[in-house]
Scaffold this motif. Sequence first.
Motif, PDB file in Angstrom:
ATOM      1  N   VAL A   4      32.432 108.546  79.505  1.00 34.91           N
ATOM      2  CA  VAL A   4      33.194 108.227  80.715  1.00 34.91           C
ATOM      3  C   VAL A   4      34.271 109.288  80.903  1.00 34.91           C
ATOM      4  CG1 VAL A   4      34.680 106.539  81.835  1.00 34.91           C
ATOM      5  CG2 VAL A   4      32.768 105.771  80.417  1.00 34.91           C
ATOM      6  N   ASN A   5      34.293 109.917  82.086  1.00 37.06           N
ATOM      7  CA  ASN A   5      35.283 110.962  82.358  1.00 37.06           C
ATOM      8  C   ASN A   5      36.226 110.501  83.466  1.00 37.06           C
ATOM      9  OD1 ASN A   5      36.662 113.327  82.270  1.00 37.06           O
ATOM     10  ND2 ASN A   5      35.150 114.517  83.359  1.00 37.06           N
ATOM     11  N   LYS A   6      36.954 109.442  83.203  1.00 36.06           N
ATOM     12  CA  LYS A   6      37.895 108.902  84.186  1.00 36.06           C
ATOM     13  C   LYS A   6      39.312 109.408  83.970  1.00 36.06           C
ATOM     14  CE  LYS A   6      34.971 106.221  86.304  1.00 36.06           C
ATOM     15  NZ  LYS A   6      34.556 106.445  87.650  1.00 36.06           N
ATOM     16  N   PHE A   7      39.591 109.974  82.802  1.00 35.08           N
ATOM     17  CA  PHE A   7      40.936 110.449  82.487  1.00 35.08           C
ATOM     18  C   PHE A   7      41.043 111.908  82.917  1.00 35.08           C
ATOM     19  CE2 PHE A   7      39.962 107.127  79.358  1.00 35.08           C
ATOM     20  CZ  PHE A   7      40.970 106.233  79.664  1.00 35.08           C
ATOM     21  N   ARG A   8      41.391 112.121  84.176  1.00 34.52           N
ATOM     22  CA  ARG A   8      41.382 113.471  84.738  1.00 34.52           C
ATOM     23  C   ARG A   8      42.774 114.019  85.052  1.00 34.52           C
ATOM     24  NH1 ARG A   8      36.265 112.913  88.861  1.00 34.52           N
ATOM     25  NH2 ARG A   8      34.835 112.183  87.268  1.00 34.52           N
ATOM     26  N   LYS A   9      43.754 113.171  85.170  1.00 37.00           N
ATOM     27  CA  LYS A   9      45.082 113.607  85.619  1.00 37.00           C
ATOM     28  C   LYS A   9      45.779 114.496  84.592  1.00 37.00           C
ATOM     29  CE  LYS A   9      47.076 112.546  88.978  1.00 37.00           C
ATOM     30  NZ  LYS A   9      47.136 113.243  90.259  1.00 37.00           N
ATOM     31  N   LEU A  10      45.761 114.115  83.318  1.00 39.09           N
ATOM     32  CA  LEU A  10      46.441 114.878  82.276  1.00 39.09           C
ATOM     33  C   LEU A  10      45.520 115.970  81.750  1.00 39.09           C
ATOM     34  CD1 LEU A  10      48.125 112.030  80.192  1.00 39.09           C
ATOM     35  CD2 LEU A  10      49.127 113.419  82.003  1.00 39.09           C
ATOM     36  N   LYS A  11      46.049 117.179  81.670  1.00 43.37           N
ATOM     37  CA  LYS A  11      45.308 118.320  81.128  1.00 43.37           C
ATOM     38  C   LYS A  11      45.956 118.712  79.803  1.00 43.37           C
ATOM     39  CE  LYS A  11      43.071 118.771  85.061  1.00 43.37           C
ATOM     40  NZ  LYS A  11      42.208 117.708  85.367  1.00 43.37           N
ATOM     41  N   GLN A  12      45.160 118.744  78.746  1.00 40.77           N
ATOM     42  CA  GLN A  12      45.698 119.067  77.426  1.00 40.77           C
ATOM     43  C   GLN A  12      46.206 120.505  77.399  1.00 40.77           C
ATOM     44  OE1 GLN A  12      42.944 118.172  74.323  1.00 40.77           O
ATOM     45  NE2 GLN A  12      44.583 117.648  72.916  1.00 40.77           N
ATOM     46  N   GLU A  13      47.408 120.691  76.868  1.00 41.53           N
ATOM     47  CA  GLU A  13      48.063 121.999  76.813  1.00 41.53           C
ATOM     48  C   GLU A  13      47.709 122.734  75.533  1.00 41.53           C
ATOM     49  OE1 GLU A  13      50.395 123.466  78.992  1.00 41.53           O
ATOM     50  OE2 GLU A  13      49.973 121.907  80.457  1.00 41.53           O
ATOM     51  N   ASN A  14      47.145 123.893  75.638  1.00 47.89           N
ATOM     52  CA  ASN A  14      46.909 124.819  74.516  1.00 47.89           C
ATOM     53  C   ASN A  14      46.346 124.150  73.269  1.00 47.89           C
ATOM     54  OD1 ASN A  14      47.955 126.909  76.118  1.00 47.89           O
ATOM     55  ND2 ASN A  14      50.028 126.454  75.450  1.00 47.89           N
ATOM     56  N   GLY A  15      45.432 123.245  73.439  1.00 53.28           N
ATOM     57  CA  GLY A  15      44.770 122.628  72.296  1.00 53.28           C
ATOM     58  C   GLY A  15      45.615 121.678  71.477  1.00 53.28           C
ATOM     59  N   THR A  16      46.815 121.350  71.932  1.00 54.87           N
ATOM     60  CA  THR A  16      47.646 120.400  71.184  1.00 54.87           C
ATOM     61  C   THR A  16      47.181 118.981  71.496  1.00 54.87           C
ATOM     62  OG1 THR A  16      49.289 120.213  72.931  1.00 54.87           O
ATOM     63  CG2 THR A  16      49.656 121.926  71.276  1.00 54.87           C
ATOM     64  N   HIS A  17      47.465 118.092  70.595  1.00 54.40           N
ATOM     65  CA  HIS A  17      47.030 116.711  70.782  1.00 54.40           C
ATOM     66  C   HIS A  17      48.083 115.836  71.452  1.00 54.40           C
ATOM     67  CE1 HIS A  17      43.335 117.282  68.556  1.00 54.40           C
ATOM     68  NE2 HIS A  17      44.032 117.926  67.632  1.00 54.40           N
ATOM     69  N   ASN A  18      49.307 116.328  71.561  1.00 58.87           N
ATOM     70  CA  ASN A  18      50.371 115.484  72.102  1.00 58.87           C
ATOM     71  C   ASN A  18      51.137 116.123  73.253  1.00 58.87           C
ATOM     72  OD1 ASN A  18      51.655 117.419  70.632  1.00 58.87           O
ATOM     73  ND2 ASN A  18      52.951 116.043  69.470  1.00 58.87           N
ATOM     74  N   SER A  19      50.563 117.154  73.858  1.00 58.88           N
ATOM     75  CA  SER A  19      51.238 117.799  74.983  1.00 58.88           C
ATOM     76  C   SER A  19      50.238 117.989  76.121  1.00 58.88           C
ATOM     77  CB  SER A  19      51.817 119.150  74.546  1.00 58.88           C
ATOM     78  OG  SER A  19      52.498 119.750  75.622  1.00 58.88           O
ATOM     79  N   PHE A  20      50.612 117.451  77.282  1.00 59.48           N
ATOM     80  CA  PHE A  20      49.719 117.488  78.421  1.00 59.48           C
ATOM     81  C   PHE A  20      50.439 118.032  79.637  1.00 59.48           C
ATOM     82  CE2 PHE A  20      48.300 114.189  75.587  1.00 59.48           C
ATOM     83  CZ  PHE A  20      46.934 114.383  75.530  1.00 59.48           C
ATOM     84  N   GLY A  21      49.699 118.607  80.557  1.00 57.92           N
ATOM     85  CA  GLY A  21      50.246 119.101  81.811  1.00 57.92           C
ATOM     86  C   GLY A  21      49.673 118.304  82.970  1.00 57.92           C
TER      87      GLY A  21
END
Length: 95
Positions: A4-21
């Motif tokens: 399921v690809n419903k989580f589209r708003k947050l984009k993961q930043e530079n491969g980190t697991h806790n930082s999103f754009g």
Amino acid sequence: MTKVNKFRKLKQENGTHNSFGVTLQVSGYTELNMMVSNLLKASIILLNEDARNLSSLTAVTDTNVVNLLEIALQLLPEEEMDLLDDLHKIHLKAL
């Protein structure tokens, strides 16, 4: 869940697991400037003691103001400001 690809708003930043754009669409720097200005004005109003006395949610208001200020800081175009400084120096030399 992996299909399921419903989580589209947050984009993961530079491969980190806790930082999103989050992408914010604006029509240009003028609109971006107005957004930052309005966030700062709203924060000023919320910090005004008369406005605070009208609200029974002081603790929530404090959290909201901090959140607005953090957003405003993230929206400021820092790299572009360096370019404006360079262009201003060129302009001054041309005078």
